[in-house]
Design a protein around this motif. Structure first.
Motif, PDB file in Angstrom:
ATOM      1  N   CYS B   2      24.631 -14.696  -6.623  1.00  0.00           N
ATOM      2  CA  CYS B   2      25.470 -14.963  -7.786  1.00  0.00           C
ATOM      3  C   CYS B   2      25.765 -13.661  -8.514  1.00  0.00           C
ATOM      4  O   CYS B   2      24.905 -13.097  -9.163  1.00  0.00           O
ATOM      5  CB  CYS B   2      24.782 -15.940  -8.728  1.00  0.00           C
ATOM      6  N   LEU B   3      26.998 -13.215  -8.394  1.00  0.00           N
ATOM      7  CA  LEU B   3      27.409 -11.980  -9.049  1.00  0.00           C
ATOM      8  C   LEU B   3      28.111 -12.383 -10.343  1.00  0.00           C
ATOM      9  O   LEU B   3      29.120 -13.066 -10.309  1.00  0.00           O
ATOM     10  CB  LEU B   3      28.370 -11.230  -8.119  1.00  0.00           C
ATOM     11  N   ALA B   4      27.548 -11.969 -11.464  1.00  0.00           N
ATOM     12  CA  ALA B   4      28.027 -12.542 -12.720  1.00  0.00           C
ATOM     13  C   ALA B   4      28.763 -11.553 -13.592  1.00  0.00           C
ATOM     14  O   ALA B   4      28.607 -11.537 -14.790  1.00  0.00           O
ATOM     15  CB  ALA B   4      26.853 -13.152 -13.472  1.00  0.00           C
ATOM     16  N   LEU B  43      35.389 -14.991 -13.174  1.00  0.00           N
ATOM     17  CA  LEU B  43      34.104 -14.884 -12.491  1.00  0.00           C
ATOM     18  C   LEU B  43      34.391 -15.158 -11.016  1.00  0.00           C
ATOM     19  O   LEU B  43      35.100 -16.117 -10.697  1.00  0.00           O
ATOM     20  CB  LEU B  43      33.235 -16.000 -13.058  1.00  0.00           C
ATOM     21  N   VAL B  44      33.891 -14.297 -10.137  1.00  0.00           N
ATOM     22  CA  VAL B  44      34.237 -14.441  -8.720  1.00  0.00           C
ATOM     23  C   VAL B  44      32.990 -14.762  -7.892  1.00  0.00           C
ATOM     24  O   VAL B  44      31.934 -14.159  -8.085  1.00  0.00           O
ATOM     25  CB  VAL B  44      34.892 -13.139  -8.200  1.00  0.00           C
TER      26      VAL B  44
END
Lengths: 359, 76
Positions: B2-4, B43-44
């Protein structure tokens, strides 16, 4: 902000005269909490357990074995996220299969798998559908795109899982007491916060959805401790900048179009009713097990001897209690799944816990 | 996984966008967003934009990051 949160946490923790066990469900939270050394800021009676929210870690060994068998088929290209490569099954890992000549494409996005199917029309491209509610819509998109483009050489070997049923299963088992959940941020972006209502209401267990920065996690822990001190069990949202109550409805609609709930097998937790996603009959042409019937066979999936990943994923023990941890099982030579993934609990303990006062 | 981090949409054509991630440009699908526009912060996850961030959300993120950076410097 940090000082204020720290004081609040001390204030609420003092009002509780028993040890609290809070579980951070998501693997990214586990890693972020360790990296920032958050455990060293927790009061004595507040403990963090790591849960089953690392998608690679909870993928059952027989799934990996099926994929390895698949790589032996002629003209099959496996497309996968990179963290699946080193997960050990009984027949080895995808990394070993690749070294032996298997055609494996590591992708950043599932979109790349569809592009590969278009480019290599002589190959059967099989995408490994692993991940929770955050990833599943992106894979659902590939099935929809493949159906629209009438791609006959694309399919998904689906092992998607959904989070709340696993959280409920942990509470039901009563193997370990869990006083509250730090709920996964990006699962909740898709699902909204309603997802956890039944955990808070039926199981009387507080839930706080948290963001991924250390301060977010620290604040979520404080909110959980406050709920415990006040005798409340509610779903609260610390991560309001990303998570809306109703979630991402376009993603939910896409999920519902392509997938339906099914029972799913979790490494360490066994089969949990309604905790998986399977491809609907309407899209059966894109389910890998319909193209390769042997994927439907049941395989024995014994865990490696001595490996305690299952108990670690359930929060029953910590890596230091596993006889293999740091000895036979290291990041360079992982035996259990929790050491493989960079979000795995064992990998996190290996990297950070030895240096920290409290684990 | 999860890249936030919030990234900004810099190009948009149909459901295909290009985002700027700290100077790196990447293609991103935006079919899961309602009314995406150039300039939006999103958000990606795995090549898909899964949520829009408002200006206030981005400001909150930067405030958190600033405080953490300040703590890091103090620790050093």
């Amino acid at each position: 902000m940090f000082k204020e949160i720290k004081e609040n946490l001390r204030h609420w923790a003092k009002q509780i005269d028993r040890p609290l066990k809070l579980m951070e469900v998501c693997g990214t939270h586990t890693m972020a909490a360790f990296r920032a050394g958050l455990r060293s800021f927790l009061p004595e009676n507040v403990n963090l357990l790591s849960g089953p929210g690392c998608p690679v870690c909870v993928t059952a060994g027989d799934y990996i074995d099926h994929v390895i068998r698949l790589t032996a088929e002629p003209n099959v290209m496996i497309a996968t996220f990179g963290d699946m490569l080193r997960v050990p099954g009984n027949l080895g890992s995808l990394e070993i299969a690749r070294a032996q000549g298997a055609d494996i494409l590591v992708v950043y996005s599932p979109v790349d798998a569809v592009l590969a199917a278009e480019k290599y029309s002589d190959k059967q491209v099989v995408f490994l559908g692993v991940g929770f509610e955050t990833t599943a819509p992106t894979v659902a998109w590939t099935i929809q795109a493949a159906a629209e483009k009438k791609l006959a050489n694309y399919s998904v070997f689906c092992a998607h899982k959904t989070m709340p049923q696993a959280m409920a299963a942990l509470l039901q088992s009563k193997e370990v007491r869990i006083d509250g959940f730090v709920c996964p941020g990006h699962v909740s972006v898709i699902t909204g916060t309603k997802l956890y209502t039944f955990i808070a209401e039926e199981y009387k267990t507080p839930c706080v959805v948290a963001g991924f920065e250390p301060l977010d996690i620290f604040q979520a822990i404080t909110m959980l401790v406050q709920q415990c001190a006040e005798g409340r069990s509610e779903v609260e949202n610390q991560y309001q900048r990303s998570v809306k109550e109703k979630g991402n409805q376009a993603a939910q609609a896409l999920l519902a179009e392509i997938f339906e709930p099914c029972d799913a097998k979790w490494r360490g937790l066994g089969v949990i009713s309604g905790s998986g996603l399977q491809i609907r009959a309407k899209y059966a042409d894109y389910a890998a097990e319909n193209k390769f019937a042997f994927l439907q066979e049941k395989l024995a999936a014994p865990e490696p001897i001595g490996c305690r990943c299952g108990e670690i994923l359930r929060g029953v023990c910590i890596p230091f209690e596993c006889p293999l941890f740091q000895k036979a099982c290291t990041p360079a030579n992982p035996i259990g799944a929790c050491m493989v993934s960079n979000e795995g609990t064992c990998a996190a303990y290996y990297k950070y816990a030895q240096k920290q006062r409290k684990v | 996984m999860c890249l936030a981090i919030p990234v900004q949409i810099v190009e948009l054509e149909g459901t295909q966008a290009v985002v700027d991630m700290h100077g790196v440009r990447r293609p991103v699908q935006v079919n899961l967003l309602q009314n995406p526009e150039v300039g939006d912060y999103v958000l990606v996850h795995a090549g898909f934009a899964i949520q829009k961030w408002s200006e206030a959300d981005v400001a909150e993120y930067h405030a958190i990051m600033e405080e953490m950076n300040a703590m890091d410097e103090k620790a050093e």
